[in-house]
Write a protein that holds these residues in place. Structure first.
Motif, PDB file in Angstrom:
ATOM      1  N   LYS A 198     -34.181  -0.404  17.248  1.00  0.00           N
ATOM      2  CA  LYS A 198     -34.278  -0.948  15.892  1.00  0.00           C
ATOM      3  C   LYS A 198     -34.947   0.029  14.928  1.00  0.00           C
ATOM      4  N   GLU A 199     -35.684   0.990  15.474  1.00  0.00           N
ATOM      5  CA  GLU A 199     -36.343   1.995  14.648  1.00  0.00           C
ATOM      6  C   GLU A 199     -35.490   3.250  14.485  1.00  0.00           C
ATOM      7  N   ARG A 200     -34.254   3.197  14.989  1.00  0.00           N
ATOM      8  CA  ARG A 200     -33.348   4.348  14.866  1.00  0.00           C
ATOM      9  C   ARG A 200     -32.037   3.984  14.172  1.00  0.00           C
ATOM     10  N   MET A 201     -31.981   2.792  13.561  1.00  0.00           N
ATOM     11  CA  MET A 201     -30.748   2.337  12.918  1.00  0.00           C
ATOM     12  C   MET A 201     -30.626   2.940  11.514  1.00  0.00           C
ATOM     13  N   ILE A 202     -29.452   3.450  11.197  1.00  0.00           N
ATOM     14  CA  ILE A 202     -29.256   4.099   9.911  1.00  0.00           C
ATOM     15  C   ILE A 202     -29.249   3.096   8.767  1.00  0.00           C
ATOM     16  N   SER A 203     -29.162   1.813   9.077  1.00  0.00           N
ATOM     17  CA  SER A 203     -29.276   0.785   8.042  1.00  0.00           C
ATOM     18  C   SER A 203     -30.712   0.653   7.541  1.00  0.00           C
ATOM     19  N   ASN A 204     -31.660   1.213   8.279  1.00  0.00           N
ATOM     20  CA  ASN A 204     -33.069   1.177   7.923  1.00  0.00           C
ATOM     21  C   ASN A 204     -33.368   2.274   6.902  1.00  0.00           C
ATOM     22  N   ALA A 205     -33.930   1.901   5.747  1.00  0.00           N
ATOM     23  CA  ALA A 205     -34.206   2.875   4.684  1.00  0.00           C
ATOM     24  C   ALA A 205     -35.161   3.970   5.157  1.00  0.00           C
ATOM     25  N   ARG A 206     -36.127   3.622   6.024  1.00  0.00           N
ATOM     26  CA  ARG A 206     -37.069   4.641   6.525  1.00  0.00           C
ATOM     27  C   ARG A 206     -36.355   5.656   7.404  1.00  0.00           C
ATOM     28  N   VAL A 207     -35.378   5.205   8.165  1.00  0.00           N
ATOM     29  CA  VAL A 207     -34.615   6.124   9.014  1.00  0.00           C
ATOM     30  C   VAL A 207     -33.810   7.085   8.146  1.00  0.00           C
ATOM     31  N   ARG A 208     -33.201   6.567   7.083  1.00  0.00           N
ATOM     32  CA  ARG A 208     -32.421   7.442   6.192  1.00  0.00           C
ATOM     33  C   ARG A 208     -33.318   8.491   5.530  1.00  0.00           C
ATOM     34  N   GLU A 209     -34.518   8.098   5.144  1.00  0.00           N
ATOM     35  CA  GLU A 209     -35.443   9.065   4.554  1.00  0.00           C
ATOM     36  C   GLU A 209     -35.859  10.107   5.586  1.00  0.00           C
ATOM     37  N   SER A 210     -36.062   9.678   6.833  1.00  0.00           N
ATOM     38  CA  SER A 210     -36.404  10.637   7.899  1.00  0.00           C
ATOM     39  C   SER A 210     -35.272  11.634   8.116  1.00  0.00           C
ATOM     40  N   ILE A 211     -34.031  11.135   8.074  1.00  0.00           N
ATOM     41  CA  ILE A 211     -32.882  12.031   8.246  1.00  0.00           C
ATOM     42  C   ILE A 211     -32.830  13.051   7.119  1.00  0.00           C
ATOM     43  N   LYS A 212     -33.086  12.610   5.886  1.00  0.00           N
ATOM     44  CA  LYS A 212     -33.106  13.557   4.764  1.00  0.00           C
ATOM     45  C   LYS A 212     -34.130  14.660   5.004  1.00  0.00           C
ATOM     46  N   GLU A 213     -35.305  14.279   5.501  1.00  0.00           N
ATOM     47  CA  GLU A 213     -36.351  15.261   5.758  1.00  0.00           C
ATOM     48  C   GLU A 213     -35.948  16.198   6.889  1.00  0.00           C
ATOM     49  N   LEU A 214     -35.330  15.636   7.940  1.00  0.00           N
ATOM     50  CA  LEU A 214     -34.947  16.430   9.104  1.00  0.00           C
ATOM     51  C   LEU A 214     -33.652  17.212   8.896  1.00  0.00           C
ATOM     52  N   SER A 215     -32.965  16.963   7.775  1.00  0.00           N
ATOM     53  CA  SER A 215     -31.693  17.661   7.532  1.00  0.00           C
ATOM     54  C   SER A 215     -31.884  19.161   7.384  1.00  0.00           C
ATOM     55  N   GLN A 216     -33.130  19.600   7.217  1.00  0.00           N
ATOM     56  CA  GLN A 216     -33.386  21.034   7.069  1.00  0.00           C
ATOM     57  C   GLN A 216     -33.390  21.771   8.405  1.00  0.00           C
ATOM     58  N   ILE A 217     -33.436  21.030   9.517  1.00  0.00           N
ATOM     59  CA  ILE A 217     -33.433  21.684  10.823  1.00  0.00           C
ATOM     60  C   ILE A 217     -32.008  22.036  11.227  1.00  0.00           C
ATOM     61  N   ASP A 218     -31.876  22.982  12.155  1.00  0.00           N
ATOM     62  CA  ASP A 218     -30.560  23.349  12.672  1.00  0.00           C
ATOM     63  C   ASP A 218     -30.036  22.262  13.605  1.00  0.00           C
ATOM     64  N   GLY A 219     -28.718  22.202  13.720  1.00  0.00           N
ATOM     65  CA  GLY A 219     -28.116  21.265  14.651  1.00  0.00           C
ATOM     66  C   GLY A 219     -27.596  20.013  13.982  1.00  0.00           C
ATOM     67  N   ALA A 220     -26.990  19.158  14.793  1.00  0.00           N
ATOM     68  CA  ALA A 220     -26.297  17.977  14.293  1.00  0.00           C
ATOM     69  C   ALA A 220     -27.048  16.694  14.622  1.00  0.00           C
ATOM     70  N   PHE A 221     -26.851  15.681  13.765  1.00  0.00           N
ATOM     71  CA  PHE A 221     -27.281  14.319  14.069  1.00  0.00           C
ATOM     72  C   PHE A 221     -26.136  13.627  14.807  1.00  0.00           C
ATOM     73  N   VAL A 222     -26.455  12.987  15.922  1.00  0.00           N
ATOM     74  CA  VAL A 222     -25.456  12.252  16.678  1.00  0.00           C
ATOM     75  C   VAL A 222     -25.733  10.764  16.467  1.00  0.00           C
ATOM     76  N   ILE A 223     -24.724  10.032  15.958  1.00  0.00           N
ATOM     77  CA  ILE A 223     -24.903   8.632  15.584  1.00  0.00           C
ATOM     78  C   ILE A 223     -23.861   7.782  16.304  1.00  0.00           C
ATOM     79  N   ALA A 224     -24.322   6.711  16.930  1.00  0.00           N
ATOM     80  CA  ALA A 224     -23.422   5.805  17.642  1.00  0.00           C
ATOM     81  C   ALA A 224     -22.621   4.963  16.654  1.00  0.00           C
ATOM     82  N   SER A 225     -21.581   4.323  17.151  1.00  0.00           N
ATOM     83  CA  SER A 225     -20.711   3.515  16.291  1.00  0.00           C
ATOM     84  C   SER A 225     -21.452   2.360  15.624  1.00  0.00           C
ATOM     85  N   ASP A 226     -22.521   1.879  16.263  1.00  0.00           N
ATOM     86  CA  ASP A 226     -23.270   0.770  15.674  1.00  0.00           C
ATOM     87  C   ASP A 226     -24.318   1.235  14.672  1.00  0.00           C
TER      88      ASP A 226
END
Length: 308
Positions: A198-226
Motif C-alpha cells: 500500500k506504500e508503493r502504489m502509484i495512486s498514492n500522491a507521496r509515491v508519485r512525489e518520491s518517483i519524481k525525486e528518484l527520477s534523477q537516478i539511472d535505471g528504470a522504474f518497474v510497475i505492476a499492472s495494478d
C-alpha cells in the motif's frame, strides 16, 4: 435541481467574454465550473459562441446536460487549473466539439475556488501535452487504463517540470513485471524494497512525489499492472535486436523499445533533452507526447515593509 443564480460579476465577465470572442473569432467558450449555474442563461449571454462546460463535479455535469449544453467530464483527482483546462480542451477535441487550429475562450477560477474570475484566449495546437482516455484505449494491452494513465501523466509532469530546475530523463516499464525483473538487474539499492504494498502504489500522491525525486537516478522504474512500484533503478537487459528507431534517440529509448518487445509490457521513456514522452509497445513508438509549458503553481512571496 438546485441552481446558483449568476453573480453580477460573473454575468458581466460573460458579457465581456462574448464581445472578445466575437472580435477574435473564438469558436467556443470553455467554462471550468464547480457550481451548478443556469447554463442556459450563460449560453444566451454568449449568444452565437458555443458554451462547453467542463467539471469534475457530477452534479454540475448533470446540470449542464439537463440544460442541453455541451459538457466535458473531468477527472476527480486534485489538479491545477491549467492541468484541468488542458484536459478539458483535449477531451473537447476528442468529442469533436472543437478541433486543433481553433481559437477558444476559457472561463475559470484563477484565484478563488468558487468564483469564476479569469478569462483566457487559447489557440489550440498539436503540442498539447496530456492524453485523453481514448488515446490509451487504442493500445492493445493487459495493463488497466487507470494504471497506464497515472504513469503517463507522471511521465509528462517529469518531462515538463524536471527536477530542481534541471531537465530529467527517466524510464517506466508497466505490466508483466515478473518477466521485466527477470530481464533486468539492480543498478543501485532499490529504494522501494521492504515497503508494504500500500506504500508503493502509484495512486498514492507521496509515491508519485518520491518517483519524481528518484527520477534523477539511472535505471528504470518497474510497475505492476495494478500500479504497485516493484523496483526502481533497474538496468534493462533485453536485447536490442531487429529494432528500428528514429535517428537521435539514445540508449534509454533503445532500452524501452527492447524491453517492450521482449516482455509484452508498455515502456514509457522521458527524453532528458526535450522532455518528450514516448510510449513503446512491441518495440515501436505508439504514442508521442510533447511537453507543454510549466503548469501554474502558487508560490510564497517574501515581502518587506516600506522604509519610513
Amino acid at each position: 435541481m438546485s441552481r446558483d443564480s449568476l453573480p453580477p460579476i460573473l454575468a458581466s465577465l460573460i458579457r465581456q467574454a462574448r464581445r472578445v470572442a466575437e472580435e477574435v473569432n473564438c469558436i467556443a467558450t470553455v467554462m471550468l465550473a464547480d457550481v451548478s449555474y443556469d447554463f442556459r442563461e450563460i449560453q444566451q449571454l454568449l449568444k452565437q459562441t458555443q458554451l462547453i462546460v467542463a467539471s469534475a463535479v457530477p452534479a454540475v455535469v448533470e446540470a449542464a446536460k439537463a440544460d442541453l449544453v455541451a459538457v466535458v467530464p473531468l477527472n476527480q483527482e486534485p489538479q491545477t487549473r491549467q492541468v484541468q483546462l488542458s484536459q478539458a480542451l483535449l477531451e473537447a477535441i476528442a468529442d469533436n466539439l472543437v478541433k486543433t487550429g481553433d481559437r477558444v475562450m476559457a472561463l475559470y477560477s484563477g484565484y478563488e475556488r468558487d468564483t469564476i474570475d479569469t478569462l483566457s484566449i487559447i489557440n489550440l495546437s498539436e503540442r498539447l501535452a496530456r492524453l485523453t482516455a481514448r488515446d490509451l484505449q487504442r493500445l492493445e494491452t493487459q495493463v488497466p487504463l487507470g494504471t497506464l494513465r497515472r504513469v503517463v501523466d507522471l511521465a509528462v509532469e517529469i518531462g515538463r517540470e524536471g527536477r530542481e530546475s534541471k531537465r530529467v530523463g527517466t524510464l517506466f516499464v508497466v505490466g508483466n513485471h515478473r518477466k521485466v525483473l527477470d530481464m533486468s538487474h539492480e543498478q543501485i539499492h532499490d529504494p522501494f524494497k521492504g515497503y508494504a504494498k500500500k506504500e508503493r502504489m502509484i495512486s498514492n500522491a507521496r509515491v508519485r512525489e518520491s518517483i519524481k525525486e528518484l527520477s534523477q537516478i539511472d535505471g528504470a522504474f518497474v510497475i505492476a499492472s495494478d500500479g504497485c512500484v516493484m523496483a526502481a533503478g533497474r538496468i534493462l537487459d533485453a536485447p536490442a535486436e531487429d529494432l528500428t528507431l528514429s535517428k537521435g534517440l539514445g540508449a534509454r529509448h533503445w532500452a524501452a523499445a527492447a524491453i517492450s518487445k521482449a516482455t509484452n509490457s508498455i515502456a514509457i521513456a522521458v527524453s532528458e533533452s526535450t522532455g518528450t514522452v514516448r510510449l513503446f509497445q512491441n518495440g515501436t513508438v505508439v504514442l508521442r507526447i510533447e511537453p507543454m509549458m510549466q503548469a501554474m503553481k502558487w508560490h510564497d512571496v517574501d515581502t518587506e515593509p516600506p522604509q519610513e
